[in-house]
Design a protein around this motif. Structure first.
Motif, PDB file in Angstrom:
ATOM      1  N   TRP A 139      57.106 -40.437 -39.085  1.00 34.24           N
ATOM      2  CA  TRP A 139      56.534 -40.871 -37.810  1.00 34.24           C
ATOM      3  C   TRP A 139      56.992 -39.968 -36.676  1.00 34.24           C
ATOM      4  O   TRP A 139      56.194 -39.567 -35.822  1.00 34.24           O
ATOM      5  CB  TRP A 139      56.922 -42.322 -37.542  1.00 34.24           C
ATOM      6  N   GLU A 140      58.267 -39.614 -36.671  1.00 36.67           N
ATOM      7  CA  GLU A 140      58.794 -38.759 -35.605  1.00 36.67           C
ATOM      8  C   GLU A 140      58.112 -37.391 -35.603  1.00 36.67           C
ATOM      9  O   GLU A 140      57.779 -36.852 -34.540  1.00 36.67           O
ATOM     10  CB  GLU A 140      60.309 -38.604 -35.766  1.00 36.67           C
ATOM     11  N   LEU A 141      57.881 -36.842 -36.797  1.00 37.99           N
ATOM     12  CA  LEU A 141      57.200 -35.558 -36.880  1.00 37.99           C
ATOM     13  C   LEU A 141      55.734 -35.681 -36.464  1.00 37.99           C
ATOM     14  O   LEU A 141      55.170 -34.776 -35.851  1.00 37.99           O
ATOM     15  CB  LEU A 141      57.286 -35.003 -38.303  1.00 37.99           C
ATOM     16  N   ALA A 142      55.110 -36.801 -36.799  1.00 42.01           N
ATOM     17  CA  ALA A 142      53.713 -37.019 -36.399  1.00 42.01           C
ATOM     18  C   ALA A 142      53.598 -37.060 -34.878  1.00 42.01           C
ATOM     19  O   ALA A 142      52.663 -36.487 -34.297  1.00 42.01           O
ATOM     20  CB  ALA A 142      53.185 -38.310 -37.018  1.00 42.01           C
ATOM     21  N   LEU A 174      51.695 -34.163 -32.477  1.00 40.05           N
ATOM     22  CA  LEU A 174      50.648 -34.494 -31.513  1.00 40.05           C
ATOM     23  C   LEU A 174      51.007 -34.023 -30.114  1.00 40.05           C
ATOM     24  O   LEU A 174      50.145 -33.564 -29.360  1.00 40.05           O
ATOM     25  CB  LEU A 174      50.385 -36.003 -31.515  1.00 40.05           C
ATOM     26  N   GLU A 175      52.271 -34.103 -29.759  1.00 37.64           N
ATOM     27  CA  GLU A 175      52.703 -33.640 -28.437  1.00 37.64           C
ATOM     28  C   GLU A 175      52.514 -32.132 -28.304  1.00 37.64           C
ATOM     29  O   GLU A 175      52.129 -31.624 -27.244  1.00 37.64           O
ATOM     30  CB  GLU A 175      54.167 -34.010 -28.205  1.00 37.64           C
ATOM     31  N   ASN A 184      50.416 -23.019 -30.688  1.00 36.57           N
ATOM     32  CA  ASN A 184      50.742 -24.442 -30.638  1.00 36.57           C
ATOM     33  C   ASN A 184      49.953 -25.231 -31.663  1.00 36.57           C
ATOM     34  O   ASN A 184      50.459 -26.199 -32.247  1.00 36.57           O
ATOM     35  CB  ASN A 184      50.497 -24.997 -29.236  1.00 36.57           C
ATOM     36  N   ASN A 185      48.692 -24.847 -31.890  1.00 40.67           N
ATOM     37  CA  ASN A 185      47.918 -25.530 -32.920  1.00 40.67           C
ATOM     38  C   ASN A 185      48.542 -25.337 -34.297  1.00 40.67           C
ATOM     39  O   ASN A 185      48.649 -26.279 -35.085  1.00 40.67           O
ATOM     40  CB  ASN A 185      46.478 -25.026 -32.919  1.00 40.67           C
ATOM     41  N   ASN A 192      45.830 -35.081 -34.794  1.00 41.76           N
ATOM     42  CA  ASN A 192      45.267 -36.399 -34.459  1.00 41.76           C
ATOM     43  C   ASN A 192      45.005 -37.222 -35.716  1.00 41.76           C
ATOM     44  O   ASN A 192      45.242 -38.428 -35.740  1.00 41.76           O
ATOM     45  CB  ASN A 192      43.975 -36.229 -33.658  1.00 41.76           C
ATOM     46  N   TYR A 193      44.521 -36.558 -36.754  1.00 43.50           N
ATOM     47  CA  TYR A 193      44.283 -37.271 -38.021  1.00 43.50           C
ATOM     48  C   TYR A 193      45.578 -37.839 -38.577  1.00 43.50           C
ATOM     49  O   TYR A 193      45.647 -39.016 -38.960  1.00 43.50           O
ATOM     50  CB  TYR A 193      43.650 -36.326 -39.046  1.00 43.50           C
TER      51      TYR A 193
END
Length: 255
Positions: free
Chosen positions: A159-162, A166-167, A138-139, A176-177
């Protein structure tokens, strides 16, 4: 010998033969080279046998400076990915092959290939995967989504990929960065600060998180804090770009 008589393309048997003839177990590099060549020949029929060469490479640091230096090259991960890619052509949609190809592609910084594999896999894991593997998977998946998003100019899919990254990997420093960076661009400074602080704490040596905290301070009218964060950057072994940016930030805010 019995295994290879039963199945000449038995990967485990090829690997164990190579491992048993390593010099540290009383064999020789010449014997290892011969076994690797035999496995390479078998890879014409069963491409996954090509990873025997990769396993041998991992042992070769003691063989000489040339081999030790090669193991430090990022591109070696893409070499390790190739047998999985070739085998996947013959066994499409195979979870273990997809997971391994995604893993080595991400390690080799080919995030586009990694992301394609991750999207094909979804939440499937190959049989026998334990908690540590799932966490690492997952990481890598979240990191890959974020890295691909970083190069997208259009704000909406980035934005959607960010958010998705994170999810998938909520405790990864890079997800997170990157999410914090998008929040910074959107003017959501308090939330951006929180994610940059999380990223910095997760990996204190990741310079960009500390630098972005300086940008948040600048954007919220706190020059003293901006200088403090910029000076912290200079203690973290920054590259030339990071050092130059930190010094510029200090110059802008020191007065």
């Amino acid at each position: 010998r019995d295994a290879m008589t039963a199945d000449p393309y038995c990967l485990t048997a090829h690997y164990r033969r190579m491992e048993a003839r390593l010099p540290k177990w009383g064999g020789s590099w010449e014997e290892v080279d011969a076994i690797v060549a035999e496995s390479d020949g078998g890879s014409v029929h069963f491409p996954l046998l090509g990873i025997v060469r990769r396993y041998a490479q991992k042992e070769m640091a003691s063989r000489g400076e040339h081999y030790a230096a090669a193991l430090e090259e990022r591109s070696i991960y893409l070499e390790w990915a190739e047998p999985y890619r070739a085998q996947l052509e013959r066994n499409p949609d195979h979870p273990m092959l997809l997971t391994s190809l995604a893993f080595y592609s991400a390690k080799g910084l080919d995030f586009a290939i990694a992301t394609t594999c991750f999207r094909t896999l979804g939440d499937r894991y190959y049989e026998g995967a334990g908690f540590d593997h799932v966490t690492q998977y997952n990481n890598f998946r979240g990191n890959s989504y974020a890295a691909v998003a970083y190069d997208i100019e259009d704000e909406v899919p980035r934005w959607e990929l960010a958010v998705e990254a994170l999810e998938i990997a909520p405790n990864h420093h890079y997800t997170n960065y990157f999410y914090g960076t998008e929040l910074l661009y959107r003017g959501e400074f308090d939330e951006a600060r929180r994610h940059f602080e999380f990223s910095r704490d997760a990996w204190p040596g990741f310079v960009w998180s500390t630098y972005r905290l300086g940008e948040v301070a600048e954007s919220t009218g706190n020059p003293t804090e901006a200088v403090r964060q910029a000076r912290a950057v200079l203690t973290l072994n920054p590259n030339d770009e990071q050092r130059a940016r930190a010094e510029e930030m200090i110059a802008r805010n020191a007065s």
